[in-house]
Design a protein around this motif. Structure first.
Motif, PDB file in Angstrom:
ATOM      1  N   THR A  30      -2.693   0.149  -4.149  1.00  0.00           N
ATOM      2  CA  THR A  30      -3.664   0.158  -3.061  1.00  0.00           C
ATOM      3  C   THR A  30      -3.579   1.484  -2.326  1.00  0.00           C
ATOM      4  O   THR A  30      -2.496   1.895  -1.899  1.00  0.00           O
ATOM      5  N   SER A  88     -13.034  -1.555  -0.729  1.00  0.00           N
ATOM      6  CA  SER A  88     -13.192  -2.334   0.491  1.00  0.00           C
ATOM      7  C   SER A  88     -13.701  -1.382   1.576  1.00  0.00           C
ATOM      8  O   SER A  88     -13.026  -0.403   1.907  1.00  0.00           O
ATOM      9  N   GLU A 145      -9.948   6.542   3.092  1.00  0.00           N
ATOM     10  CA  GLU A 145     -10.680   6.320   4.346  1.00  0.00           C
ATOM     11  C   GLU A 145     -12.103   6.865   4.335  1.00  0.00           C
ATOM     12  O   GLU A 145     -13.024   6.181   4.752  1.00  0.00           O
ATOM     13  N   SER A 201       0.842  -1.192   0.000  1.00  0.00           N
ATOM     14  CA  SER A 201       0.000   0.000   0.000  1.00  0.00           C
ATOM     15  C   SER A 201       0.879   1.244   0.000  1.00  0.00           C
ATOM     16  O   SER A 201       2.061   1.197   0.338  1.00  0.00           O
ATOM     17  N   LYS A 261      -7.129  -0.434  -5.880  1.00  0.00           N
ATOM     18  CA  LYS A 261      -7.912  -0.898  -4.741  1.00  0.00           C
ATOM     19  C   LYS A 261      -7.928   0.208  -3.698  1.00  0.00           C
ATOM     20  O   LYS A 261      -6.879   0.778  -3.379  1.00  0.00           O
ATOM     21  N   CYS A 293     -17.991  -5.253   1.493  1.00  0.00           N
ATOM     22  CA  CYS A 293     -18.236  -4.630   2.792  1.00  0.00           C
ATOM     23  C   CYS A 293     -18.030  -5.659   3.895  1.00  0.00           C
ATOM     24  O   CYS A 293     -18.585  -6.765   3.827  1.00  0.00           O
ATOM     25  N   GLU A 294     -17.276  -5.282   4.901  1.00  0.00           N
ATOM     26  CA  GLU A 294     -17.044  -6.185   6.023  1.00  0.00           C
ATOM     27  C   GLU A 294     -18.318  -6.337   6.852  1.00  0.00           C
ATOM     28  O   GLU A 294     -19.125  -5.413   6.978  1.00  0.00           O
ATOM     29  N   TYR A 352      -9.440   1.576   0.200  1.00  0.00           N
ATOM     30  CA  TYR A 352     -10.020   1.234   1.499  1.00  0.00           C
ATOM     31  C   TYR A 352     -10.786   2.432   2.059  1.00  0.00           C
ATOM     32  O   TYR A 352     -10.282   3.558   2.064  1.00  0.00           O
ATOM     33  N   ALA A 411      -5.701   4.329   0.527  1.00  0.00           N
ATOM     34  CA  ALA A 411      -6.667   4.367   1.631  1.00  0.00           C
ATOM     35  C   ALA A 411      -7.120   5.807   1.885  1.00  0.00           C
ATOM     36  O   ALA A 411      -6.635   6.468   2.803  1.00  0.00           O
ATOM     37  N   LEU A 445     -13.582   3.611   5.450  1.00  0.00           N
ATOM     38  CA  LEU A 445     -14.109   3.295   6.775  1.00  0.00           C
ATOM     39  C   LEU A 445     -15.496   3.885   6.935  1.00  0.00           C
ATOM     40  O   LEU A 445     -15.785   4.974   6.403  1.00  0.00           O
ATOM     41  N   ASN A 500     -14.981  -0.974   5.429  1.00  0.00           N
ATOM     42  CA  ASN A 500     -14.863  -1.667   6.720  1.00  0.00           C
ATOM     43  C   ASN A 500     -15.351  -0.786   7.863  1.00  0.00           C
ATOM     44  O   ASN A 500     -15.160   0.442   7.832  1.00  0.00           O
TER      45      ASN A 500
END
Length: 516
Positions: free
Chosen positions: A309, A384, A313, A286, A346, A424-425, A348, A311, A350, A386
């Motif tokens: 990757t 992704s 967020e 990442s 990819k 989704c987690e 990520y 993030a 939150l 989470n």
């Protein structure tokens, strides 16, 4: 069928200590952990110790097929709270009493380390004889020297930094490697081949190059960013030498750069261009958006990297809450460059950030759609999403996990993003992780119950913590260097959307980590 090269094989009669390095997750995950590999190689360089690997779901060692109960020391590496039940399963299957107060002198000394017990050892404190607090490399050598003379007299280990013993509930201070140029760097990695996907590691047959440890960006949700301060970097010339030595001993030519903040590495351009001149392929798990340049992306592309990757967020306002104030312009600029270079991307994100509402989630959905539409194919952009998990030793340790709220937001995102490449987690899994992360020793009961029966959601909810500022926390005996005063200040600042600057570019803000 698994084939391995460069494993250590010793005569058990010629060593003083049989050490089992257990990983309570599958081979693919275990052997992708640089820390796990470092400990295996470092311990085995001792002539008096044979370190063998036990990897879940097996309870016998890979090297000699020795059952776990026949080792002197059984050491667990814990990187994920969800693996706690696997720890107890390994003990149970091995015939080792689960609870530490039920074991005898004939049982192995059971120890554990890694980021999870470093932050909060209490959920497993009834089952583990001793915890290693910190990075382990320094602590384990001192621990083994004492073990040779004191065996299982736990009192003799109390003077070592980085040791927490539940029986004594002692104050423990983290022990980390201060100089990365003197840290242990692997030069002869284990090579593995298998036709089984579970035995194909994430960084399959690549050289994992330990660029740096620690991060001081100060993302308020990131446990690792608070545990392993300050940031420590390996000299780029040394890293190139290590890579060349690895290639000589293994024949590998692909490099994976490993670090909490690889793109913050001060000599990243020099390192990547130097490795490129030596003919290495380069990848990295990442990148921090703040420090990515187009030159970095071009170098990674030339080396064969296909996916980057990132993030982000969350949306702009909520990034300020978690102290990750990256302008949208920067994020979209990097994505534009990545698309032009034909990278897959990819990202990520939150949900459940303090102060977040449904309007924010709607904006997040629009934000993700806009990013996906920037690519030539929306399927080349993977999201992704989470739940944010409040973690011990961070400014969010006084926050709660709102299961119902997370569940509603997850359903909305899944419904609105069904055309896109998104995962989704599970909100329930997030709740369980929160309880395992921030719980006290009472959590051990539900971990133990999980061995024979699946606990209900209601049973998990009954163990949900509710901590207030000023209250003594379960992990108060564990000193990771960052002081509580600083964490309280950061908790206040997140409510006011105030940013705490990166200390690499401003004056020290006295978090306490440099005084470890």
């Amino acid at each position: 069928m698994l084939y391995e090269k460069n494993i250590f094989l010793k005569n058990h009669k010629s060593v003083d200590i049989r050490f089992a390095l257990a990983y309570p997750n599958i081979y693919k995950t275990a052997m992708s952990s640089l820390g796990y590999n470092i400990l295996y190689n470092q311990i085995n360089e001792r002539e008096d110790t044979w370190c063998e690997r036990i990897i879940y779901p097996d309870v016998k060692s890979i090297e000699s097929n020795t059952p776990a109960k026949h080792f002197d020391i059984l050491s667990f590496t814990l990187q994920f709270e969800e693996d706690y039940v696997n720890v107890l399963e390994i003990l149970k299957k091995s015939g080792i009493p689960l609870r530490r107060d039920e074991r005898s002198e004939n049982d192995p000394l059971v120890i554990a380390g890694g980021p999870c017990p470093t932050a909060n050892p209490m959920p497993l404190s009834d089952y583990i004889d001793m915890f290693i607090i910190g990075e382990g490399e320094n602590t384990l050598n001192r621990f083994l020297e004492i073990y040779k003379s004191s065996y299982k007299n736990l009192n003799d280990y109390l003077d070592i930094d980085g040791i927490y013993i539940p029986e004594y509930n002692n104050n423990a201070k983290i022990d980390i490697v201060s100089d990365m140029n003197k840290a242990y760097h692997i030069t002869q990695p284990i090579l593995s081949k298998s036709d089984d996907e579970d035995y194909q590691t994430i960084f399959n047959n690549t050289i994992m190059l330990n660029v740096s440890r620690g991060c001081t960006r100060g993302c308020r949700f990131c446990m690792a960013g608070y545990l392993y301060r300050p940031m420590r970097q390996t000299d780029y010339k040394k890293l190139i030498d290590i890579a060349i030595k690895n290639r000589e001993l293994s024949g590998l030519n692909k490099i994976t750069l490993i670090g909490a903040a690889v793109s913050d590495y001060k000599d990243l351009e020099k390192l990547t261009s130097g490795l490129e001149r030596e003919g290495f392929q380069i990848s990295t798990p990442s990148l921090r958006i703040e420090s990515i340049t187009k030159d970095t992306l071009q170098t990674l592309k030339r080396s064969g990297l296909k996916t980057i990757t990132l993030a982000p967020e969350s949306i702009d306002r909520l990034r300020k809450v978690i102290n990750k104030d990256i302008p949208d312009e920067k994020i979209f600029s990097i994505i534009k460059d990545a698309v032009e270079l034909d990278f897959k991307i990819k990202l990520y994100f939150l949900i459940g950030i303090p102060g977040e509402n449904l309007d924010d989630i709607k904006e997040l959905v629009s934000y993700m759609k806009k990013i996906a539409e920037m690519h030539t194919s929306i399927k080349n952009v993977k999201f992704s999403v989470n739940p944010l998990i409040p973690k011990p030793q961070t400014p969010l340790q006084w926050e709660q996990y709102n299961y119902k709220d997370i569940k509603n937001k997850t359903r909305y995102i899944q419904r609105e993003m069904k055309r896109y490449n998104i995962k989704c987690e599970s909100p329930k899994k997030g709740l369980m992780q929160y309880i395992l992360s921030c719980g006290n020793s009472d959590v051990g009961s539900i971990i133990e119950k999980s061995l024979t029966k699946k606990p209900t959601l209601k049973e998990w909810k009954e163990l949900t913590p509710d901590y207030q500022i000023g209250q003594k926390l379960p992990w108060s005996n564990i000193d990771v260097g960052v002081n509580e005063r600083f964490l309280k200040i950061e908790h206040r600042r997140l409510r006011n959307l105030k940013q705490t600057p990166w200390c690499e570019t401003c004056a020290c803000y006295n978090c306490g980590s440099c005084e470890k």
